[in-house]
Design an enzyme around this catalytic site. Structure first.
Site, PDB file in Angstrom:
ATOM      1  N   GLU A 113       6.680   4.978   7.247  1.00 14.55           N
ATOM      2  CA  GLU A 113       6.244   6.107   6.417  1.00 14.55           C
ATOM      3  C   GLU A 113       7.054   7.364   6.726  1.00 14.55           C
ATOM      4  O   GLU A 113       7.045   7.867   7.842  1.00 14.55           O
ATOM      5  CB  GLU A 113       4.751   6.345   6.630  1.00 14.55           C
ATOM      6  CG  GLU A 113       3.911   5.230   6.024  1.00 14.55           C
ATOM      7  CD  GLU A 113       2.449   5.291   6.410  1.00 14.55           C
ATOM      8  OE1 GLU A 113       1.654   4.647   5.720  1.00 14.55           O
ATOM      9  OE2 GLU A 113       2.107   5.960   7.396  1.00 14.55           O
ATOM     10  N   LYS A 137       4.288  -6.988   3.915  1.00 10.23           N
ATOM     11  CA  LYS A 137       3.987  -5.599   3.605  1.00 10.23           C
ATOM     12  C   LYS A 137       3.779  -4.865   4.910  1.00 10.23           C
ATOM     13  O   LYS A 137       3.308  -5.420   5.905  1.00 10.23           O
ATOM     14  CB  LYS A 137       2.762  -5.473   2.697  1.00 10.23           C
ATOM     15  CG  LYS A 137       1.412  -5.800   3.307  1.00 10.23           C
ATOM     16  CD  LYS A 137       0.741  -4.721   4.124  1.00 10.23           C
ATOM     17  CE  LYS A 137       0.660  -3.418   3.394  1.00 10.23           C
ATOM     18  NZ  LYS A 137       0.030  -2.365   4.285  1.00 10.23           N
ATOM     19  N   ASN A 194       0.059  10.405   5.351  1.00 12.92           N
ATOM     20  CA  ASN A 194      -1.188  10.075   6.023  1.00 12.92           C
ATOM     21  C   ASN A 194      -2.265  11.140   5.883  1.00 12.92           C
ATOM     22  O   ASN A 194      -3.457  10.834   5.980  1.00 12.92           O
ATOM     23  CB  ASN A 194      -0.907   9.758   7.494  1.00 12.92           C
ATOM     24  CG  ASN A 194      -0.278   8.394   7.644  1.00 12.92           C
ATOM     25  OD1 ASN A 194      -0.953   7.370   7.544  1.00 12.92           O
ATOM     26  ND2 ASN A 194       1.029   8.354   7.843  1.00 12.92           N
ATOM     27  N   THR A 219       1.200  -6.629  13.228  1.00 16.86           N
ATOM     28  CA  THR A 219       1.727  -5.338  12.801  1.00 16.86           C
ATOM     29  C   THR A 219       1.909  -5.202  11.298  1.00 16.86           C
ATOM     30  O   THR A 219       2.456  -4.224  10.842  1.00 16.86           O
ATOM     31  CB  THR A 219       3.075  -4.983  13.485  1.00 16.86           C
ATOM     32  OG1 THR A 219       4.111  -5.790  12.945  1.00 16.86           O
ATOM     33  CG2 THR A 219       3.004  -5.172  14.975  1.00 16.86           C
ATOM     34  N   SER A 272      -6.959  10.094  -0.683  1.00 17.87           N
ATOM     35  CA  SER A 272      -7.208  10.799  -1.940  1.00 17.87           C
ATOM     36  C   SER A 272      -6.423  10.181  -3.077  1.00 17.87           C
ATOM     37  O   SER A 272      -5.622   9.285  -2.879  1.00 17.87           O
ATOM     38  CB  SER A 272      -6.821  12.264  -1.781  1.00 17.87           C
ATOM     39  OG  SER A 272      -5.483  12.397  -1.374  1.00 17.87           O
ATOM     40  N   THR A 287       0.866  -1.189   0.000  1.00 17.56           N
ATOM     41  CA  THR A 287       0.000   0.000   0.000  1.00 17.56           C
ATOM     42  C   THR A 287       0.897   1.232   0.000  1.00 17.56           C
ATOM     43  O   THR A 287       1.327   1.697  -1.048  1.00 17.56           O
ATOM     44  CB  THR A 287      -0.972  -0.006   1.192  1.00 17.56           C
ATOM     45  OG1 THR A 287      -0.247  -0.241   2.400  1.00 17.56           O
ATOM     46  CG2 THR A 287      -2.029  -1.075   1.024  1.00 17.56           C
TER      47      THR A 287
END
Length: 460
Positions: A332, A237, A455, A248, A460, A211
């Site tokens: 991230e 992932k 995040n 997790t 979107s 993702t």
């Protein structure tokens, strides 16, 4: 008494009626649009281009994973959320495969997690195969009764095409929470997935489950068994919503070892706390985390026992830790991997509390991002952790540099040396509690503007 002008009144009423009619038509139209929005999913947007690979990604890229006898992979584009990318993967497992699993303990677990847990609790027939199907882009979590209907549609579709019981088809979904899964799009490509199954397509499977990940994650190990080699290969992932409470992330590990389901499950559970339960990116636990460990028994080696079983478990731990650390490396927005080492704690629980308090502290993580040797924030995190601590017995180091001891800044502390150390991509923060023999090591990453950007723009 004044005379009423009925014509003027009628004209006004007629005009008012016309206005009310227009308003009703408008509200009916808006309601129809609203209903349509809840029953029909919008077209899948194109995937965003130009995603930069994490600077902490393994330098060699995705590793060469050995084919595992009895395991086949396929990936396809279903358009669950994105266009122009593979977003569904299928694994076919040979008859006789034993499967173990661990899952998120979230109280808002996704339908696929609950379904997997229920199926693993059933007695598995030995003469039929099994399958795993995974989609990215939509987690099918917090979707009410529709969630299980989607799971049944997808797993039932796979079962029908492969000719196996639905109870032997396990599914996972990852992505946005709270939106119905467009399972028809997944069911529509099951035929293509089955037609594309092959033993050397694990890399495509690893890419299809991503993702916000910036790189596909894989790890492998081989040991010598009694009668031949035993292979282990795994993919994972995970990038955000990463905090330990098992698992997790999504993880799928495969081996050709001959091992009972009971022994496989025990090994998996024993090695979870020091691997997947020892990483955190943002302290948030996902609704959809799952780890499935599958042993086909198709390798040449004899069934695991004795020293061979011990060697296998050690190799399995290595694969699990490798994958767990890769997830942390892909946190991230991450630019630094941080290892938190707690020693000298009074109890194992205290060691865990102190380690996770440091690893999850936004103040510690932002200081790391800014390459600021702010060891005072480590002191703060220990103090709030709930772990037993004594100011005058604490010792804190950054790498090999002791920054605080005996309740005060170390007399040998050097701001220049510590600041220079903070520029490294990989850091170690060590804390000796000075109270006992318990220890805990966890891994985290820094907290940067990149995390916020990813995040804030996730849906979107």
């Amino acid at each position: 008494m004044a005379k009423t002008d009925w014509k003027a009144t009628a004209k006004k009423l007629k005009k008012r009626l016309k206005a009310l009619k227009s308003e009703v038509e408008l509200r009916v139209h808006d309601a129809a649009v609203s209903v349509a929005a809840t029953t029909a999913l919008p077209p899948a947007p194109a995937a965003k281009a130009g995603k930069a690979i994490s600077p902490l990604a393994p330098k060699g890229g995705f590793p060469a994973l050995p084919p595992i006898a009895g395991v086949e992979f396929a990936a396809a584009e279903a358009g669950v959320k994105y266009k122009n990318r593979k977003d569904v993967m299928l694994v076919r497992l040979a008859p006789g495969t034993t499967i173990a699993g661990v899952f998120t303990k979230s109280t808002t677990r996704a339908a696929c997690v609950l379904d997997c847990q229920a199926k693993l609790a059933m007695k598995a027939p030995l003469d039929v195969g099994a399958a795993i199907i995974v989609n990215s882009g939509n987690s099918n979590a917090f979707t009410g009764a529709l969630g299980q209907e989607s799971v049944d549609a997808v797993t039932g579709g796979v079962a029908k095409v492969l000719g196996i019981p639905p109870s032997r088809v396990f599914s996972s979904s990852t992505g946005v929470i709270g939106e119905p899964l467009p399972h028809d799009r997944i069911v529509a490509v099951i035929g293509d997935l089955v037609a594309g199954l092959k033993g050397d397509a694990v890399d495509m499977a690893a890419q299809a489950i991503m993702t916000t990940d910036t790189f596909a994650k894989g790890a492998t190990a081989t040991i010598e068994g009694d009668g031949g080699p035993i292979h282990i290969a795994g993919i994972a992932k995970g990038s955000g919503m990463i905090a330990p409470d098992m698992a997790t992330m999504l993880v799928y590990i495969f081996t050709d070892a001959k091992i009972t389901q009971t022994m496989l499950q025990k090994m998996l559970v024993r090695n979870t706390d020091s691997t997947f339960n020892a990483i955190t990116v943002d302290s948030d636990t996902s609704t959809s985390d799952a780890l499935l460990l599958c042993a086909t028994g198709q390798g040449p080696a004899a069934p695991l026992k004795g020293a061979t079983a011990t060697a296998f478990e050690k190799a399995l731990h290595g694969v699990m830790l490798d994958l767990a650390k890769q997830v942390t490396r892909d946190g991230e927005g991450a630019t630094k991997l941080v290892e938190i080492q707690i020693t000298g704690a009074a109890t194992k629980r205290d060691a865990h509390l102190a380690a996770m308090a440091i690893a999850n502290s936004p103040l510690v993580k932002t200081a790391v991002a800014g390459e600021d040797a702010n060891w005072g924030r480590v002191v703060m995190a220990i103090g709030k952790s709930g772990a037993k601590a004594d100011r005058d017995k604490l010792s804190i180091r950054f790498g090999d540099l002791v920054v605080a001891e005996n309740g005060w800044r170390s007399p040998d502390y050097s701001e220049d040396a510590t600041s220079a150390y903070m520029k490294n991509d990989e850091l170690v923060i060590g804390v000796d509690m000075g109270l006992g023999k318990a220890a805990k090591t966890v891994w985290t990453c820094d907290l940067t503007h990149g995390y916020i950007e990813i995040n804030a723009d996730y849906r979107s």
